[in-house]
Design a protein around this motif. Structure first.
Motif, mmCIF file in Angstrom:
data_model
loop_
_atom_site.group_PDB
_atom_site.id
_atom_site.type_symbol
_atom_site.label_atom_id
_atom_site.label_comp_id
_atom_site.label_asym_id
_atom_site.label_seq_id
_atom_site.Cartn_x
_atom_site.Cartn_y
_atom_site.Cartn_z
ATOM 1 N N GLU A 61 0.845 -1.182 0.000
ATOM 2 C CA GLU A 61 0.000 0.000 0.000
ATOM 3 C C GLU A 61 0.887 1.240 0.000
ATOM 4 N N VAL A 62 0.300 2.382 -0.284
ATOM 5 C CA VAL A 62 1.048 3.637 -0.329
ATOM 6 C C VAL A 62 1.751 3.881 1.002
ATOM 7 N N ARG A 63 1.118 3.530 2.096
ATOM 8 C CA ARG A 63 1.743 3.749 3.410
ATOM 9 C C ARG A 63 3.016 2.906 3.567
ATOM 10 N N ASP A 64 3.072 1.718 2.925
ATOM 11 C CA ASP A 64 4.288 0.898 2.971
ATOM 12 C C ASP A 64 5.442 1.616 2.279
ATOM 13 N N VAL A 65 5.127 2.286 1.175
ATOM 14 C CA VAL A 65 6.139 3.053 0.444
ATOM 15 C C VAL A 65 6.605 4.225 1.296
ATOM 16 N N ALA A 66 5.661 4.927 1.928
ATOM 17 C CA ALA A 66 6.005 6.085 2.756
ATOM 18 C C ALA A 66 6.880 5.676 3.943
ATOM 19 N N THR A 106 15.681 -3.542 -8.945
ATOM 20 C CA THR A 106 14.279 -3.328 -8.563
ATOM 21 C C THR A 106 14.113 -1.840 -8.300
ATOM 22 N N ARG A 107 13.190 -1.219 -9.007
ATOM 23 C CA ARG A 107 12.948 0.224 -8.878
ATOM 24 C C ARG A 107 11.464 0.451 -8.640
ATOM 25 N N ILE A 108 11.173 1.495 -7.897
ATOM 26 C CA ILE A 108 9.796 1.950 -7.759
ATOM 27 C C ILE A 108 9.735 3.350 -8.356
ATOM 28 N N GLU A 109 8.726 3.578 -9.145
ATOM 29 C CA GLU A 109 8.535 4.881 -9.776
ATOM 30 C C GLU A 109 7.228 5.473 -9.272
ATOM 31 N N ARG A 110 7.274 6.760 -8.997
ATOM 32 C CA ARG A 110 6.055 7.480 -8.632
ATOM 33 C C ARG A 110 5.895 8.624 -9.624
ATOM 34 N N THR A 111 4.714 8.727 -10.164
ATOM 35 C CA THR A 111 4.438 9.776 -11.150
ATOM 36 C C THR A 111 3.113 10.446 -10.826
ATOM 37 N N VAL A 112 3.007 11.665 -11.271
ATOM 38 C CA VAL A 112 1.761 12.413 -11.191
ATOM 39 C C VAL A 112 1.312 12.621 -12.630
ATOM 40 N N PRO A 113 0.041 12.387 -12.935
ATOM 41 C CA PRO A 113 -0.416 12.660 -14.295
ATOM 42 C C PRO A 113 0.005 14.070 -14.722
ATOM 43 N N PHE A 114 0.436 14.205 -15.954
ATOM 44 C CA PHE A 114 0.986 15.468 -16.452
ATOM 45 C C PHE A 114 0.045 16.641 -16.191
ATOM 46 N N ALA A 115 -1.249 16.421 -16.354
ATOM 47 C CA ALA A 115 -2.217 17.503 -16.159
ATOM 48 C C ALA A 115 -2.250 17.978 -14.704
ATOM 49 N N ASP A 116 -1.834 17.112 -13.756
ATOM 50 C CA ASP A 116 -1.875 17.457 -12.339
ATOM 51 C C ASP A 116 -0.510 17.819 -11.756
ATOM 52 N N ARG A 117 0.497 17.973 -12.597
ATOM 53 C CA ARG A 117 1.872 18.137 -12.108
ATOM 54 C C ARG A 117 2.081 19.403 -11.272
ATOM 55 N N ASP A 118 1.229 20.408 -11.427
ATOM 56 C CA ASP A 118 1.368 21.646 -10.651
ATOM 57 C C ASP A 118 0.547 21.622 -9.362
ATOM 58 N N ASP A 119 -0.189 20.549 -9.130
ATOM 59 C CA ASP A 119 -1.017 20.425 -7.930
ATOM 60 C C ASP A 119 -0.219 19.677 -6.858
ATOM 61 N N PRO A 120 0.192 20.369 -5.780
ATOM 62 C CA PRO A 120 1.009 19.699 -4.756
ATOM 63 C C PRO A 120 0.264 18.589 -4.016
ATOM 64 N N ASP A 121 -1.066 18.571 -4.108
ATOM 65 C CA ASP A 121 -1.859 17.545 -3.417
ATOM 66 C C ASP A 121 -2.281 16.399 -4.339
ATOM 67 N N ALA A 122 -1.818 16.424 -5.581
ATOM 68 C CA ALA A 122 -2.197 15.362 -6.522
ATOM 69 C C ALA A 122 -1.604 14.033 -6.061
ATOM 70 N N PRO A 123 -2.387 12.963 -6.119
ATOM 71 C CA PRO A 123 -1.868 11.655 -5.683
ATOM 72 C C PRO A 123 -0.892 11.078 -6.718
ATOM 73 N N PHE A 124 0.050 10.317 -6.209
ATOM 74 C CA PHE A 124 1.016 9.660 -7.081
ATOM 75 C C PHE A 124 0.440 8.353 -7.608
ATOM 76 N N ASP A 125 0.885 7.984 -8.813
ATOM 77 C CA ASP A 125 0.698 6.643 -9.339
ATOM 78 C C ASP A 125 2.030 5.927 -9.130
ATOM 79 N N PHE A 126 1.985 4.678 -8.680
ATOM 80 C CA PHE A 126 3.210 3.933 -8.404
ATOM 81 C C PHE A 126 3.331 2.726 -9.331
ATOM 82 N N ALA A 127 4.556 2.396 -9.709
ATOM 83 C CA ALA A 127 4.857 1.176 -10.457
ATOM 84 C C ALA A 127 6.187 0.636 -9.944
ATOM 85 N N VAL A 128 6.243 -0.663 -9.730
ATOM 86 C CA VAL A 128 7.480 -1.328 -9.330
ATOM 87 C C VAL A 128 7.986 -2.095 -10.538
ATOM 88 N N ARG A 129 9.257 -1.872 -10.880
ATOM 89 C CA ARG A 129 9.868 -2.553 -12.024
ATOM 90 C C ARG A 129 11.003 -3.439 -11.521
#
Length: 168
Positions: A61-66, A106-129
């Motif tokens: 879960e996101v809390r595990d990443v945090a 093993t990498r974890i990536e966190r991204t914010v959708p491009f349209a939301d990149r200026d919103d500091p409260d936008a949630p991250f999308d996570f992917a583990v590679r």
């Protein structure tokens, strides 16, 4: 005359740097993992196969990443990445005798959708590679063999990558 010397120095430096790159003196093949896939590569090739997982796929879960205290490295304008070693607790690799295979990264990536990149409260999308590295020996020409990588997230689900490598 100085610009010609400068150009020569830059070209020489670039050539020396390229010679130091991983796989510069050997054949390298890269594939995205597909379940049930057979990757056809020349014998003597170093093969990299990368699987992508969501946090849910790994029972995280996101809390595990945090809580993991990761060091994030910027990745473009809307994301960052970190080593996922603190989230993946166990890995094992099965490969044929004489073949070299390991979990490469093993990498974890966190991204914010491009349209939301200026919103500091936008949630991250996570992917583990997770990337497996397989060195196919020259002697394997004409053979097809299975490689399996098992991995488990810390207190989470176990997953496997299993694929065939056909050496030409």
């Amino acid at each position: 005359m100085l610009p010609a010397r400068l150009l020569f120095t830059v070209v020489l430096f670039a050539a020396a740097l390229a010679a130091c790159a991983p796989g510069a003196n050997a054949d390298v093949a890269r594939f995205d993992y597909r379940e049930g896939a057979t990757y056809v590569v020349p014998a003597g090739t170093t093969l990299f196969v990368t699987a992508e997982y969501s946090l849910d796929d790994l029972g995280l879960e996101v809390r595990d990443v945090a809580r993991a205290g990761l060091r994030w490295i910027p990745m473009g304008v809307s994301g960052s990445s970190a080593s996922a070693a603190r989230l993946i607790s166990r890995t094992s690799v099965e490969a044929p005798d004489g073949w070299e295979a390991a979990v490469w990264q093993t990498r974890i990536e966190r991204t914010v959708p491009f349209a939301d990149r200026d919103d500091p409260d936008a949630p991250f999308d996570f992917a583990v590679r997770l990337t497996a590295r397989v060195v196919v020996p020259q002697e394997a020409a004409g053979l097809t063999r299975r490689v399996r990588v098992d991995h488990q997230a810390r207190d989470g689900d176990q997953n496997s990558m299993s694929f065939l490598v056909q050496a030409d």
